[in-house]
Scaffold this active site. Structure first.
Site, short mmCIF file in Angstrom:
data_model
loop_
_atom_site.label_atom_id
_atom_site.label_comp_id
_atom_site.label_asym_id
_atom_site.label_seq_id
_atom_site.Cartn_x
_atom_site.Cartn_y
_atom_site.Cartn_z
N ASP A 214 0.84 -1.20 0.00
CA ASP A 214 0.00 0.00 0.00
C ASP A 214 0.87 1.25 0.00
O ASP A 214 1.88 1.31 0.70
CB ASP A 214 -0.89 -0.03 1.25
N GLU A 275 14.73 -14.66 -0.07
CA GLU A 275 15.11 -15.77 0.79
C GLU A 275 14.11 -16.92 0.70
O GLU A 275 14.38 -18.03 1.16
CB GLU A 275 15.21 -15.31 2.25
#
Length: 555
Positions: A214, A275
């Site tokens: 957002d 990751e």
């Protein structure tokens, strides 16, 4: 002649097999999707109960609007706990069950991550405001008043009024780009970055597949606290995405958002996602005329955001020149980024109401819009209820819950008209959304368009959506192939999609009159392709289209 928009030879990085490239994303507004416990509010168990409907559309992923713990001053975009589910929506166990079922149905889950600001009820802010020397004193944007007591800068809030609120305990102002109860985090403080990244890791560990960021360009402010200059007609204004009723658009927002330091944080965010396998980001960028430059910066290099969307197609224009301009501008400016196109979301009036002139056009325009959207290059995002052709709900002032709409009524009616509950059953109270009084009313015209009324009806908007999305899946060139526009008559949008060993032609009559025209020289049809719901036909190089009609062929 063809006007090349994207060249696959220079876009080799866009032809990978990441699931999000060309994905169809379905936005769920949890408050309004399905109420499972009859309190008038949608919840996570309700979403779980309706996942089969979403899967039946043939989408790749679901984007969930905020469901985290919040006092709900801005419908969940004011978070008070980043690592929990608000009790009105359920529990973490409910979320995990929903996530598992979505994955079983072959759909990814993307969640809203609202980190530019928190609620003023967040423990971080409660501690920060207690003094100027506590452990979190610099976690938010605090500044001393001017000598005359006025705010530190002239910055304005998107929700109206100054972007500064006085705090009597610290005897300082704090910054808020939105409501005064949504204080802005200070991303210049590395501890703040670490904290929001750890909150993001919490959801990654639970198996979330991505994040919709957002207000992704609002994280940093100018450390020197310089005033914004006024918007000039020839300036690259950064506030044009705000409605005209709001003075926010009267400034050129050079210093209260879109700061260069944002790039470093986005690299940290991407490194965290890298990751984990197969995760993605979708950034919301509202930066006025500078939006495309910002998107280009945020998606370049493969080390920041995976994709972004702007507000280009969320306005009133639905015509060939506008579509062509938006796509061409994006592809020309954003050399290595990826776009997510949408006609509707939770912040704008529903697109059939924006695009039609009379009610009889609603279903034809709804069908044309998804046919066009599904034919475009990039990912696409659908907003709950648009698969039913829902128009904007007409609400009274007494019905409103949106603070933005309440603030600017009656000049602007706010965002509640697109947030009313999803109608599931045409013959049940409140459209089968809830047995209790819903938080927003279900209009009678929406109930008549309920899922139950359209399921199995071969001519319904709902069945058209299913067929069109199946058509997109069956033609991989539509996900990542290059896109080339054709010079056509004014009401005709024409382009080709090329890749995957084929070249396909798409023609759409976006006007209200039948069209008979010849194809540009050099465009030779090999065979017509049946495109769901479209009735266009050709005779050699001559094409005939009804109003709001389309035609597809292989070249």
């Amino acid at each position: 002649m063809d006007k090349t928009v994207t060249d696959p030879k220079t876009k080799s990085s866009d032809t990978g097999h990441e699931w999000w490239r060309g994905a169809v994303i379905y936005q769920v507004y949890p408050r309004s999707f399905q109420d499972s416990d009859d309190d008038g509010m949608g919840d996570i168990k309700g979403i779980t109960a309706r996942l089969e409907h979403i899967a039946s559309l043939g989408v790749d992923a679901i984007w969930l609007s905020p469901f985290m713990t919040s006092p709900q001053a801005d419908m969940g975009y004011d978070v008070s706990d980043y690592c929990n589910v608000d009790p009105m929506f359920g529990t973490l166990a409910d979320f995990d069950a929903m996530l598992d079922k979505a994955h079983q149905l072959g759909m990814k889950i993307i969640i809203d991550q609202v980190i530019s600001h928190t609620s003023d009820q967040h423990p971080w802010f409660k501690e920060s405001r207690t003094s100027r020397d506590n452990d979190k004193a610099s976690w938010y944007v605090w500044a001393n008043p001017q000598p005359d007591g006025t705010a530190p800068t002239n910055w304005l809030s998107v929700f109206g009024g100054p972007a500064w609120e006085w705090d009597g305990v610290r005897k300082q102002y704090y910054m808020h780009n939105f409501l005064a109860s949504q204080p802005d985090l200070n991303f210049h403080n590395p501890e703040v970055q670490d904290a929001v990244l750890e909150a993001t890791r919490f959801w990654l560990e639970r198996g979330v597949d991505g994040f919709r960021l957002d207000t992704a360009n609002y994280y940093f402010h100018d450390k020197e606290l310089r005033n914004n200059p006024p918007h000039m007609p020839d300036s690259e204004d950064a506030g044009l995405d705000a409605p005209d009723v709001n003075p926010y658009g009267m400034q050129n927002h050079l210093y209260d958002k879109t700061q260069p330091e944002n790039l470093g944080f986005l690299r940290r965010f991407r490194a965290l996602l890298d990751e984990y396998d197969d995760r993605t980001t979708v950034g919301e960028v509202g930066d006025g005329a500078r939006s495309l430059k910002t998107v280009a910066a945020y998606t370049s290099g493969g080390d920041k955001l995976h994709q972004c969307y702007t507000f280009d197609l969320l306005g009133p224009h639905f015509d060939p020149a506008h579509i062509r301009h938006c796509v061409t501008a994006f592809e020309g400016m954003v050399a290595h980024g990826w776009v997510c196109w949408a006609f509707s979301n939770h912040d704008v009036h529903r697109h059939v109401s924006r695009f039609i002139k009379v009610e009889s056009e609603r279903a034809p325009v709804a069908k044309l819009a998804i046919s066009l959207l599904a034919s475009m290059r990039g990912s696409i995002c659908l907003y709950q209820g648009e698969e039913l052709g829902l128009p904007e709900a007409e609400l009274t002032f007494e019905d409103l819950r949106d603070p933005y709409g309440i603030r600017f009524w009656p000049a602007f009616k706010g965002r509640d008209g697109c947030r009313t509950p999803m109608p599931w059953e045409a013959d049940k109270d409140n459209g089968g959304f809830s047995a209790a009084k819903p938080w927003l009313p279900v209009p009678a015209e929406h109930q008549a368009l309920a899922v139950s009324a359209q399921n199995g009806n071969d001519h319904s908007v709902l069945e058209h959506y299913r067929k069109v999305l199946a058509f997109r899946r069956a033609n991989p060139v539509l996900k990542t192939g290059s896109m080339h526009f054709l010079d056509m008559p004014a009401d005709i949008l024409g382009f080709t999609r090329q890749g995957e060993g084929e070249r396909m032609l798409f023609l759409f009559n976006m006007g209200r009159k039948p069209q008979d025209f010849r194809l540009p020289k050099g465009v030779v049809i090999d065979e017509a392709v049946v495109m769901p719901g479209m009735r266009g036909h050709h005779d050699g190089d001559h094409v005939t289209l009804a109003p709001f009609d389309g035609f597809c062929a292989r070249l």
